[in-house]
Design an enzyme around this catalytic site. Structure first.
Site, PDB file in Angstrom:
ATOM      1  N   CYS A  58      13.807  -6.487  -4.303  1.00 15.39           N
ATOM      2  CA  CYS A  58      15.080  -5.758  -5.099  1.00 15.39           C
ATOM      3  C   CYS A  58      14.300  -4.375  -5.692  1.00 15.39           C
ATOM      4  O   CYS A  58      14.225  -4.703  -7.143  1.00 15.39           O
ATOM      5  CB  CYS A  58      15.534  -6.763  -6.025  1.00 15.39           C
ATOM      6  SG  CYS A  58      16.882  -6.630  -6.749  1.00 15.39           S
ATOM      7  N   GLU A  59      14.133  -3.599  -5.024  1.00 14.60           N
ATOM      8  CA  GLU A  59      13.424  -2.357  -5.547  1.00 14.60           C
ATOM      9  C   GLU A  59      13.404  -1.250  -4.799  1.00 14.60           C
ATOM     10  O   GLU A  59      13.079  -1.489  -3.560  1.00 14.60           O
ATOM     11  CB  GLU A  59      12.053  -2.783  -6.005  1.00 14.60           C
ATOM     12  CG  GLU A  59      11.201  -1.689  -6.338  1.00 14.60           C
ATOM     13  CD  GLU A  59      10.063  -2.394  -7.046  1.00 14.60           C
ATOM     14  OE1 GLU A  59       9.807  -3.588  -7.531  1.00 14.60           O
ATOM     15  OE2 GLU A  59       8.877  -1.593  -7.290  1.00 14.60           O
ATOM     16  N   TYR A  71      -0.332   3.330  -3.220  1.00 16.40           N
ATOM     17  CA  TYR A  71      -1.023   4.485  -2.924  1.00 16.40           C
ATOM     18  C   TYR A  71      -0.413   5.474  -2.076  1.00 16.40           C
ATOM     19  O   TYR A  71      -1.121   6.505  -1.590  1.00 16.40           O
ATOM     20  CB  TYR A  71      -2.428   4.075  -2.088  1.00 16.40           C
ATOM     21  CG  TYR A  71      -3.056   2.696  -2.537  1.00 16.40           C
ATOM     22  CD1 TYR A  71      -3.312   2.842  -3.926  1.00 16.40           C
ATOM     23  CD2 TYR A  71      -3.110   1.597  -1.491  1.00 16.40           C
ATOM     24  CE1 TYR A  71      -4.294   1.686  -4.180  1.00 16.40           C
ATOM     25  CE2 TYR A  71      -3.881   0.366  -2.299  1.00 16.40           C
ATOM     26  CZ  TYR A  71      -4.338   0.403  -3.373  1.00 16.40           C
ATOM     27  OH  TYR A  71      -4.973  -0.618  -3.845  1.00 16.40           O
ATOM     28  N   ARG A 111       0.884  -1.253   0.059  1.00 10.98           N
ATOM     29  CA  ARG A 111      -0.244  -0.098   0.039  1.00 10.98           C
ATOM     30  C   ARG A 111       0.681   1.275   0.120  1.00 10.98           C
ATOM     31  O   ARG A 111       0.514   2.289  -0.595  1.00 10.98           O
ATOM     32  CB  ARG A 111      -0.942  -0.008   1.115  1.00 10.98           C
ATOM     33  CG  ARG A 111      -1.855  -1.131   1.266  1.00 10.98           C
ATOM     34  CD  ARG A 111      -3.435  -0.887   2.188  1.00 10.98           C
ATOM     35  NE  ARG A 111      -4.067   0.040   1.744  1.00 10.98           N
ATOM     36  CZ  ARG A 111      -4.011   1.314   2.085  1.00 10.98           C
ATOM     37  NH1 ARG A 111      -3.173   1.722   3.029  1.00 10.98           N
ATOM     38  NH2 ARG A 111      -4.729   2.179   1.612  1.00 10.98           N
TER      39      ARG A 111
HETATM   40  N1  LLP Z   1     -18.105  -2.374  -1.363  1.00  8.99           N
HETATM   41  C1  LLP Z   1     -17.636  -2.257  -2.480  1.00  8.99           C
HETATM   42  C2  LLP Z   1     -18.388  -2.352  -3.650  1.00  8.99           C
HETATM   43  C3  LLP Z   1     -16.054  -2.155  -2.688  1.00  8.99           C
HETATM   44  O1  LLP Z   1     -15.574  -1.975  -3.926  1.00  8.99           O
HETATM   45  C4  LLP Z   1     -15.100  -2.012  -1.657  1.00  8.99           C
HETATM   46  C5  LLP Z   1     -13.881  -1.734  -1.731  1.00  8.99           C
HETATM   47  C6  LLP Z   1     -15.836  -2.090  -0.081  1.00  8.99           C
HETATM   48  C7  LLP Z   1     -17.288  -2.182  -0.139  1.00  8.99           C
HETATM   49  C8  LLP Z   1     -15.035  -1.926   1.148  1.00  8.99           C
HETATM   50  O2  LLP Z   1     -14.523  -0.706   1.282  1.00  8.99           O
HETATM   51  P1  LLP Z   1     -13.733  -0.255   2.393  1.00  8.99           P
HETATM   52  O3  LLP Z   1     -14.799  -0.214   3.520  1.00  8.99           O
HETATM   53  O4  LLP Z   1     -12.722  -1.477   2.740  1.00  8.99           O
HETATM   54  O5  LLP Z   1     -12.989   0.869   2.087  1.00  8.99           O
HETATM   55  N2  LLP Z   1      -6.915  -1.754  -2.113  1.00  8.99           N
HETATM   56  C9  LLP Z   1      -7.280  -0.484  -1.778  1.00  8.99           C
HETATM   57  C10 LLP Z   1      -8.920  -0.365  -1.533  1.00  8.99           C
HETATM   58  C11 LLP Z   1      -9.702  -0.922  -2.611  1.00  8.99           C
HETATM   59  C12 LLP Z   1     -10.987  -0.830  -2.242  1.00  8.99           C
HETATM   60  C13 LLP Z   1     -11.893  -1.701  -2.999  1.00  8.99           C
HETATM   61  N3  LLP Z   1     -13.308  -1.597  -2.880  1.00  8.99           N
HETATM   62  C14 LLP Z   1      -6.370   0.045  -0.328  1.00  8.99           C
HETATM   63  O6  LLP Z   1      -5.670  -0.670  -0.005  1.00  8.99           O
HETATM   64  O7  LLP Z   1      -6.536   1.246   0.083  1.00  8.99           O
END
Ligand code: LLP
Length: 470
Positions: free
Chosen positions: A398-399, A371, A367
């Protein structure tokens, strides 16, 4: 283009302005650590009644250490806060978003604690079903569901398939016909709201792959087609505006736009839509810059918004559901690493930067690289009387972009063999983990009442070599 964090022209060792100089570098900052994390008298951190030294000895490092009480407490807090705030309206329920982190034990906790489960692939669905999660409490998402995924979901009797495109309406209808049933579907509507967060994880602005756009009438057309389809039942509308969101402003605009569609469907198609899902996205505290709301404040804020808007549009208030992932899983977990090389890099003039290398990195937490996330960390195996010093915690890959914590104060005597904990790694760390550089993925262990339980075992070199069948 964003500048590379560890590119050739870096060279300022100053702490970023948001990072406060710690009055005591050994302190566990409030809000950053799971509820049972504390320092014991010998100075080591313990969580779930288990010291990090014991975890390092019995389980090894790196390891994801999940505080079971914390996870379940948050799950129940969201369940109760939304149920409570929407009780005077048409009720609300909470689906845990398994993409944040899912394994059999987590699915069982979520089931026992009375939440639903949002899955977005056949793999997540398989974990849920193997754990015995009841199909009717599962929601299946995905912008490109395969026929096999749709079939499996319908065979499992999922409570809702969240349809993401016009052609998927036909796919689900056809599979439901083949199985001789009616599929309960929601339609994911793209509201055009861009959540206040990093662009890569804001999923509801128009120019992206998810959902059915309100603009140009696609979403309305989808409602019309679902209502006309013989084997589909329209459960409601869905909107998800992004992730790591701290206020209710985005939900206000999104809810309004979705409710406008509900009103249009009532007026033009003479159909009442009785359910809404407003998705997830509630933010968590990764460092002292973040000030997340409580579940209670979020729930009552959004309930007020939905009630007011329904009143203005003369609509019956629908039943509303939510899908928090990060806010339940994130704060429950810390990653425990062992320090290896500590390198003091001269940057020219008086500047230098201390690179503290740990035994994991971007393969267990991508992350930071992906991000620009700013994590925190703490020397967790002991306390130190040394002065705080700004360091960069990096992995073993390695980065040069393999950074776990960009800037943090650690005691100046941090050295090889020390244990370092990075908090709030319960969401989107294990689930985004990779085997980059053939590094086996760490285990996920649950700690509770002095016991360690392995939820996901450590990958081994044999696991990796076993895939290599050529
Ligand atoms: N519902 C839907 C339709 C979603 O697409 C997501 C997240 C959630 C719920 C849950 O969202 P949360 O409450 O966890 O924010 N990999 C990224 C986050 C990607 C989120 C994708 N969808 C990160 O690490 O920040």
């Amino acid at each position: 283009m964003r500048a590379h964090e560890a590119g050739a022209l870096h060279g300022n060792d100053a702490a970023p302005t948001w990072l406060p100089y710690p009055s005591d570098v050994n302190t566990l900052i409030d809000g950053l650590w799971s509820r049972t994390t504390r320092r014991t008298e010998d100075g080591a951190v313990e969580v779930g009644g288990v010291s990090v030294a014991r975890i390092a000895e019995e389980v090894g490092t790196p390891a994801f250490v999940l505080d079971e009480d914390d996870f379940r407490h948050r799950a129940r807090a969201f369940r109760d806060a939304f149920a409570e705030a929407f009780r005077p309206l048409a009720g609300a329920d909470v689906y845990y978003a398994g993409k944040a982190f899912l394994c059999g034990a987590v699915a069982r906790w979520v089931e026992e604690d009375g939440l639903g489960l949002d899955v977005c692939t056949g793999g997540e669905l398989a974990v849920a079903l193997r754990a015995g999660f009841p199909g009717e409490r599962i929601a299946l998402h995905g912008n490109n569901k395969s026929l096999a995924e749709i079939r499996r979901a319908l065979e499992a009797g999922v409570g809702r398939i969240v349809v993401d495109s016009l052609d998927e309406i036909d796919l689900v209808d056809a599979v439901a016909a083949e199985l001789g049933l009616r599929a309960a579907v929601m339609l994911r509507v793209t509201t055009g709201v861009e959540a206040h967060t990093h662009e890569f994880i804001a999923t509801a602005h128009e120019d992206q792959k998810f959902g059915l756009s309100l603009t140009g009438g696609t979403a309305f057309e989808a409602v019309r087609r679902v209502l006309a389809a013989e084997h589909l039942e329209l459960v409601g509308l869905h909107s998800h505006i992004g992730s790591q969101i701290f206020d209710t402003g985005g939900f206000e605009v999104a809810a309004r736009r979705v409710l406008d569609l509900v009103a249009q469907v009532r007026d033009e198609l003479d159909h009442t839509i009785t359910q809404l899902d407003l998705g997830g996205g509630f933010g968590v505290m990764y460092n002292t810059q973040h000030t997340p709301s409580t579940p209670e404040a979020l729930a009552s804020g959004i309930a007020g918004i939905v009630e007011k808007q329904c009143h203005e549009l003369e609509l019956e208030v629908p039943h509303v559901s939510f899908e928090p992932g990060r806010a339940i899983a994130g704060p429950s977990t810390q990653t425990l690493y062992t320090v290896g090389t500590v390198k003091d890099v001269r940057l020219g003039g008086p500047h230098h930067r201390v690179y503290v290398s740990v035994d994991g990195g971007m393969s267990d937490n991508v992350r930071t690289a992906l991000y620009d996330a700013d994590y925190s960390c703490l020397l967790s195996g002991r306390v130190s009387e040394e002065q705080p010093e700004v360091v960069r915690v990096v992995g073993k890959h390695c980065e040069s972009g393999d950074i776990v914590v960009k800037d943090e104060y650690l005691p100046a005597d941090v050295r090889r063999g020390d244990l370092v904990s990075v908090p709030v790694t319960g969401a989107y760390c294990y689930s985004l983990a990779s085997n980059y550089n053939h590094v086996p993925r760490p285990p996920v262990i649950a700690v509770k009442d002095g016991e360690i339980r392995t939820l996901i075992r450590r990958e081994t070199e044999e696991d990796l070599l076993g895939l290599d069948v050529g």
